[in-house]
Design an enzyme around this catalytic site. Sequence first.
Site, PDB file in Angstrom:
ATOM      1  N   LYS A 175       0.789  -1.252   0.027  1.00 50.55           N
ATOM      2  CA  LYS A 175      -0.167  -0.088   0.132  1.00 50.55           C
ATOM      3  C   LYS A 175       1.024   1.306  -0.048  1.00 50.55           C
ATOM      4  O   LYS A 175       1.404   1.626   1.134  1.00 50.55           O
ATOM      5  CB  LYS A 175      -0.869  -0.058   1.264  1.00 50.55           C
ATOM      6  N   GLU A 249       9.694   1.681  11.025  1.00 51.40           N
ATOM      7  CA  GLU A 249      11.033   2.413  10.582  1.00 51.40           C
ATOM      8  C   GLU A 249      10.387   3.838  10.758  1.00 51.40           C
ATOM      9  O   GLU A 249       9.780   4.249   9.407  1.00 51.40           O
ATOM     10  CB  GLU A 249      11.621   2.189   9.459  1.00 51.40           C
ATOM     11  N   CYS A 283      14.708  10.206   6.625  1.00 54.13           N
ATOM     12  CA  CYS A 283      14.632   9.883   7.812  1.00 54.13           C
ATOM     13  C   CYS A 283      15.692  10.161   8.708  1.00 54.13           C
ATOM     14  O   CYS A 283      15.674  10.491   9.873  1.00 54.13           O
ATOM     15  CB  CYS A 283      13.900   8.627   8.083  1.00 54.13           C
ATOM     16  N   GLU A 382      11.116  16.679  14.519  1.00 55.20           N
ATOM     17  CA  GLU A 382      11.843  16.103  13.068  1.00 55.20           C
ATOM     18  C   GLU A 382      10.961  17.368  12.181  1.00 55.20           C
ATOM     19  O   GLU A 382       9.797  17.385  12.389  1.00 55.20           O
ATOM     20  CB  GLU A 382      11.105  14.968  12.859  1.00 55.20           C
TER      21      GLU A 382
END
Length: 477
Positions: A175, A249, A283, A382
């Site tokens: 997906k 993750e 990331c 972040e």
Amino acid sequence: MKHLFIGGEWRLPTGSETITVVSPSTEEPVGQAPLSAREDVDAAVAAANAALTSGDWSTWSAGERAEAMERFADALESRATETARLVTAENGMPIAVSGPVEGLGPAGVLRYFARLARDTAWEQPRPAASGRGTTVVRREPVGVVAAVLPWNFPQSLAMFKLAPALAAGCAVVLKPAPETSLDAFQFAEAAQEAGLPAGVLNVVTGGPETGAYLVAHPGVHKVAFTGSTEAGRTIAEICGRLLRPVTLELGGKSAAIVLNDADLAATVRGLAWASLLNSGQTCYVSSRILAPRTRYDEVVEAVAELARSLPVGDPADPATRVGPLVSARQRERVETAIAKGRAQGARIATGGGRPAGLTRGWFVEPTVFAEVDNSFALAQEEIFGPVLAVIPYDDESHAVGIANDSPFGLAGTVWTSDEERGLDLARRMRTGSVGVNFYAIDLGAPFGGVKASGLGRELGPEGLEAYVSYKSVYLRK
């Protein structure tokens, strides 16, 4: 793209709703993908289960799976140029990055795990600990895998999940993120060409509701997700309730420790990749630059000059190093973070606005903040954009303390002329991976994070183990 890929076939979706993928650089539509209904997800999960229980895939040896994976890699490689261009159109990744990473990269991951499939002992006899008899320990596929993907590296991060799952003998329902719905069908076309059995790979497109339904589906046996920590917590709660294994993750706020003996020219060349890859929408980027007070002004100016030197513009131009952010919402998020940094008292050394002359597209200037305290939002949250914070430290212990003072723990870097000194600091950093004088993910080593950066590992033999279930067969002699 009007069809979904389910059970080895291209099928019309149940409903008529679609997802429009918009170019971040032109703000014009790139294409449309179906918005999968629950019935479509049900069909994909059923096809994956059928492949495991009654299809050809359930009887294939590891060697046969490896051969199919290598054919799959060849088929993807033949599409590498087209795939890279499509990813760049969808998410604004500079073509200089998407070519090797998204175009060619997935084939390399497949070939690595094909080799691992051949080399792994799938069934091992062990003498019983009692001294009487033998136990046969089997590695078996965990089952149907729901792979829920992000938009920033849609091809390579998909393959981090798909390749070990195939090597283990699992079946997968993929997906993709709505922003990058189109390139996922490259996998489907290549799988057909490679002769993967029906149902081994299924592709359904949709938004968060589609992903949530897939993650909680009773026919799914494992979930693999890359994305935000917020979404990861929700998925972890669902999988915990269902006692379903999950690999997550998630986000990062990694630190680059610049030691007092670092070659600054070489360091800033390395930071172009380690800190600003894909316009900062990566990331693991080292977005906190930790500099010794004795060289602080020098480091600030060198990092600012790096940011000023990177060409910003059309991501389809091979000369571009910083492209647009993926969406208007993402740009707003980054600009909010920049405004918050100013309000907390940090000083902008360069950037902070929108690039001159780029009136279309969701661009933000590469931005470097100085006079940042590690308690500032700039250092703790972040941002996922081309924004760096340079933070001063007193000595090595202080630097390690700042690096570890974060809710995240995904990656990091150390920059020094003494590799052993860098390795010593790397051992003290609480994070999933550290690069000394560079940063590049190694396919043969585990990748993942600690704390709010996730659960489990991808890549390496450890990445294969995440898709295996162990069975012990006791034999008495």
